[in-house]
Design a protein around this motif. Sequence first.
Motif, PDB file in Angstrom:
ATOM      1  N   PHE B   9     -15.576  10.173  -8.089  1.00  0.00           N
ATOM      2  CA  PHE B   9     -14.704   9.229  -8.772  1.00  0.00           C
ATOM      3  C   PHE B   9     -14.184   9.925 -10.017  1.00  0.00           C
ATOM      4  CE2 PHE B   9     -14.552   5.090 -11.429  1.00  0.00           C
ATOM      5  CZ  PHE B   9     -13.197   4.959 -11.187  1.00  0.00           C
ATOM      6  N   LEU B  36     -19.334  -1.933  -3.592  1.00  0.00           N
ATOM      7  CA  LEU B  36     -17.927  -1.822  -4.008  1.00  0.00           C
ATOM      8  C   LEU B  36     -17.676  -2.783  -5.174  1.00  0.00           C
ATOM      9  CD1 LEU B  36     -15.054  -0.681  -3.283  1.00  0.00           C
ATOM     10  CD2 LEU B  36     -14.740  -2.795  -1.991  1.00  0.00           C
ATOM     11  N   ASN B  37     -16.995  -2.295  -6.191  1.00  0.00           N
ATOM     12  CA  ASN B  37     -16.623  -3.077  -7.377  1.00  0.00           C
ATOM     13  C   ASN B  37     -17.791  -3.419  -8.297  1.00  0.00           C
ATOM     14  OD1 ASN B  37     -13.984  -2.961  -6.586  1.00  0.00           O
ATOM     15  ND2 ASN B  37     -13.893  -5.045  -5.788  1.00  0.00           N
ATOM     16  N   PRO B  53     -15.385  -0.581 -12.376  1.00  0.00           N
ATOM     17  CA  PRO B  53     -16.006  -1.016 -11.135  1.00  0.00           C
ATOM     18  C   PRO B  53     -16.059   0.163 -10.150  1.00  0.00           C
ATOM     19  CG  PRO B  53     -13.747  -1.840 -11.287  1.00  0.00           C
ATOM     20  CD  PRO B  53     -13.945  -0.918 -12.442  1.00  0.00           C
ATOM     21  N   SER B  54     -17.117   0.222  -9.382  1.00  0.00           N
ATOM     22  CA  SER B  54     -17.257   1.334  -8.451  1.00  0.00           C
ATOM     23  C   SER B  54     -16.212   1.254  -7.343  1.00  0.00           C
ATOM     24  CB  SER B  54     -18.645   1.305  -7.807  1.00  0.00           C
ATOM     25  OG  SER B  54     -18.683   2.265  -6.768  1.00  0.00           O
ATOM     26  N   PRO B  55     -15.542   2.369  -7.059  1.00  0.00           N
ATOM     27  CA  PRO B  55     -14.575   2.356  -5.963  1.00  0.00           C
ATOM     28  C   PRO B  55     -15.238   2.545  -4.598  1.00  0.00           C
ATOM     29  CG  PRO B  55     -14.494   4.468  -7.108  1.00  0.00           C
ATOM     30  CD  PRO B  55     -15.553   3.640  -7.787  1.00  0.00           C
ATOM     31  N   ALA B  90     -11.611   3.528   1.731  1.00  0.00           N
ATOM     32  CA  ALA B  90     -10.355   4.269   1.794  1.00  0.00           C
ATOM     33  C   ALA B  90      -9.832   4.719   0.435  1.00  0.00           C
ATOM     34  CB  ALA B  90      -9.291   3.418   2.476  1.00  0.00           C
ATOM     35  N   ALA B  91     -10.480   4.261  -0.597  1.00  0.00           N
ATOM     36  CA  ALA B  91      -9.943   4.391  -1.949  1.00  0.00           C
ATOM     37  C   ALA B  91      -9.612   5.799  -2.440  1.00  0.00           C
ATOM     38  CB  ALA B  91     -10.910   3.730  -2.917  1.00  0.00           C
ATOM     39  N   ALA B  92     -10.307   6.209  -3.496  1.00  0.00           N
ATOM     40  CA  ALA B  92      -9.897   7.413  -4.204  1.00  0.00           C
ATOM     41  C   ALA B  92      -9.994   8.659  -3.337  1.00  0.00           C
ATOM     42  CB  ALA B  92     -10.757   7.583  -5.440  1.00  0.00           C
ATOM     43  N   ALA B  96      -7.030   8.685   2.811  1.00  0.00           N
ATOM     44  CA  ALA B  96      -6.984   7.251   3.019  1.00  0.00           C
ATOM     45  C   ALA B  96      -6.944   6.867   4.474  1.00  0.00           C
ATOM     46  CB  ALA B  96      -5.760   6.685   2.315  1.00  0.00           C
ATOM     47  N   GLU B  97      -7.643   5.836   4.751  1.00  0.00           N
ATOM     48  CA  GLU B  97      -7.619   5.279   6.085  1.00  0.00           C
ATOM     49  C   GLU B  97      -6.403   4.361   6.155  1.00  0.00           C
ATOM     50  OE1 GLU B  97     -10.571   2.249   8.154  1.00  0.00           O
ATOM     51  OE2 GLU B  97     -11.526   4.051   7.342  1.00  0.00           O
ATOM     52  N   PRO B  99      -4.068   1.311   6.668  1.00  0.00           N
ATOM     53  CA  PRO B  99      -4.324  -0.125   6.747  1.00  0.00           C
ATOM     54  C   PRO B  99      -4.039  -0.626   8.153  1.00  0.00           C
ATOM     55  CG  PRO B  99      -2.259   0.331   5.601  1.00  0.00           C
ATOM     56  CD  PRO B  99      -2.929   1.641   5.842  1.00  0.00           C
ATOM     57  N   LYS B 102       0.286  -0.535   9.429  1.00  0.00           N
ATOM     58  CA  LYS B 102       0.967   0.352   8.493  1.00  0.00           C
ATOM     59  C   LYS B 102       2.426  -0.069   8.355  1.00  0.00           C
ATOM     60  CE  LYS B 102       1.670   5.164   7.441  1.00  0.00           C
ATOM     61  NZ  LYS B 102       1.376   6.521   7.819  1.00  0.00           N
ATOM     62  N   ARG B 103       2.827  -0.230   7.091  1.00  0.00           N
ATOM     63  CA  ARG B 103       4.164  -0.759   6.856  1.00  0.00           C
ATOM     64  C   ARG B 103       5.083   0.335   6.352  1.00  0.00           C
ATOM     65  NH1 ARG B 103       4.577  -6.224   5.812  1.00  0.00           N
ATOM     66  NH2 ARG B 103       6.057  -5.783   4.165  1.00  0.00           N
TER      67      ARG B 103
END
Lengths: 412, 474
Positions: B9, B36-37, B53-55, B90-92, B96-97, B99, B102-103
């Motif tokens: 992190f 998480l968080n 908060p923890s990612p 998927a965060a930092a 990333a995974e 979503p 996917k848009r």
Amino acid sequence: MLTDEVGQGGTTASGPGNNAGHRGGASQNLVQLITPQGERVSHPEYDPWVRDISDEQLGSLYEDMVVIRRIDTEATALQRQGELALWPPLLGQEASQIGSARTLREDDFVFSSYRDNGVAYCRGVDLTDIVRVWRGNASSGWDPYTVNMAVPQIIIGAQTLHATGYAMGIQNDGADSVAFTYFGDGATSEGDVNEAMVFAASFQAPVVFFCQNNHWAISEPVRLQSHVHIADRPAGFGIPSMRVDGNDVLAVMAATRVALDRARRGGGPTFIEAVTYRMGPHTTADDPTRYRDANELEDWAAKDPIRRVKALLDRKGLLTEEFEAAVQRKADAVAREMRAGCTGMPDPEPLDIFKHVYSTPNSWLDRQQDHYSRYLASFGAPTGAESEEGGYSSYVASSGDPEDADSEEGAR
Amino acid sequence: MTATMIKEFRLPDLGEGLTESEIVSWKVNVGDTVSLNQIIAEVETAKAVVELPSPFAGVVTALHEQPGTVVEVGKPIVSFEVEGDAGAQAAAGGAAEAPAAKREPNLVGYGAVVETTGRPARRPRNFAASPPVETAEARPAETDAPLVEPVEIKPAETRPLETKPAATVAGERPRSTPPVRKLAKDLGVDLEHVTGSGPGGLITRDDVRNFVGGGDLPAAAQELAGEAARTPEPVPSAQASEREVRTPIKGVRKFTAAAMVSSAFTAPHVTEFLTVDVTPAMELLARLKASKAFAGLKLTPLTLVAKAALIALRRNPTLNSRWDEANQEIVQFNYVNLGIAAATPRGLTVPNIKDADRMTLAELSTALTGLTETARAGKTSPAELSGGTISITNIGVFGIDAGTPILNPGEAAILAMGAVRKMPWEYQDQIALRQVMTLSLSFDHRLVDGEQGSRFLADVGALLADPGMALAMV
């Protein structure tokens, strides 16, 4: 049109909230239907407007408030984790946002400020789109016409002008939709908001001015901005107003229905002051402890909008374990989806910036784009993954100059 | 799959454009399992103290920085061992995974992907008395009834208007433009001394140049200009003996110098000014002097200013506190040892009156007289010099209006009272000759914010402008 006529039966305007006749700054009573302790209190004028709200609907209002609070805390966490550049928390304003947004029709059009992410949720804005701008990945998050909600306005109060203009368009169309604009207490000191009210009153435009008085314009307390209640200001414009407990979802809903009904019947604009409180910082880059008394925060924590509906549901015997668990599941799922959408968002390509300036080709811009793409190309070929997805690979990949390998880092 | 991997992190930019933050404390230890968080650290930026908060959900494998360290944005601060396939991870890091759906980037102006069936259609306005009932906005039928609401006309509420602006806050910088300020800075000119000739007193380039070059300015201004422009000439040391007197730095002077240097360079000073119409206070002083209760006592403007400050302190206790650097604590005093700066033959001393807040006006007057007499006689004891909590300096006795006093070390505030002058002043909407005094308050900005300092100063001013305010403040 004489000011007196507005709101005193001179037009079709009627019902509660007819306070344009108030002069001399006489304060209006705060409309409240649910006390902070969760007791349903009756109000002869406003009760009829929410009499149809069933237990299930009350439950779903509760769920929405819990969900948007979860969205808010998740987004705040995402900012702290470096996934968002900034976030303006709505903590404490859930009832104001849900009570009003849930009352709108699909064909009404919302013009909001940046803190109204709960409203965006109600309008059906995609969760990823809500955080897109805050991540810095786009200049605006969504297409306003798919959800009938403009992207949030950052300039304080400017959206009230947009709403009034849109409302005049509705008039020209002869439709019965309403333009609904959200802004804060600080915005009422802006010229834009005052101009919007002048035009709305002059043209009797179907627009609702929904002011979330959260008591703080960044670090400026509302009492410094207005020596009368905010709701006492619109009278000067000939706009009827209501002052409601913004932490009471039913009161907000009732007031919103009164205002919408007036607008749909051609009765012109209405101003609603939802008295609420910004429990968090102005944005994640702000430290309210530097200017705000902790006692004030404590006082407002006792008036929490979610807790009082929860208490009301409990009194009615509706707060079952299954219900609570379902609400929690929903909130967690929404937060998960938003987090995944946020962290999985593809970064925009440098040349994307040129896509969103003009809708038609522009030779000046084309020239700038050409220069910029050649500048980018001077840093050498990008990695495979980037060129695959970007769609601008032709610009960048064509001139991979191995001698420029040193400066590659600088370009990233 | 339960393969694990190490995730770092990195310290994010927690404000808008911050480059570093200080780790205040860790809320987790190496080996802890976090969700998480979950809050893992407290971090202080230039803007705020925030919780991180923890990612990730996982096990803390390393804390890279110690509490108290200032860390650059982007540096790793904590490592986690996380499960490789956790959906929320998927965060930092950018790996990333995708979503669920996917848009495409959805941007205004270039035809975003329309996901709904299209724009919600508008409907014609229905002017009929009972509009169609919607599921979305079910409108109760009862509400059709009250078409005209009787509006109760109430008499206009009369708000007490502030009629007497008793005080004005000074301290606004002279009007000029940035290039002119730059020119003045380059020429070493303090714009405070320059008279502006532009519209509304705006200081122009020519004003600054005239000031430096003499021009046709008043003599006093020319003198100041001369001083500003003059550079000291190096004097040969041979001549020095005749033209200079050299005295060893010792005693009170040495102590004063050390105290002032230490105070000026450790406590960030802020000085505020307030000019007050003190005529009512002076009238009160005259009445008190004539009264039997104060017979034989030496009542001066200082007595009233001291009393006013003591009353104002009750409402603004922050001004009566101390920054304890060694213990990293703020000490709030529940008593007031009121220091009075006194010019003595040996130099400046600041003896204080113990527990001045508990004294009546008569007691305070006696204590002040005793304190100044003892100080002038050079008999002040060390005990009287130590333990002060706030000070007053009376520069008015020298005919001075205002200054920027330096804090007595260890104290949070010092109030300078200026001379009482008869001046044309606004009184009851007219210009009258009134007795006016300027108060200057310096405070330690580590302890006291502008709000608290300003409130205190405004309270002191209000009490002197209208001593009856004491009834409202005590």
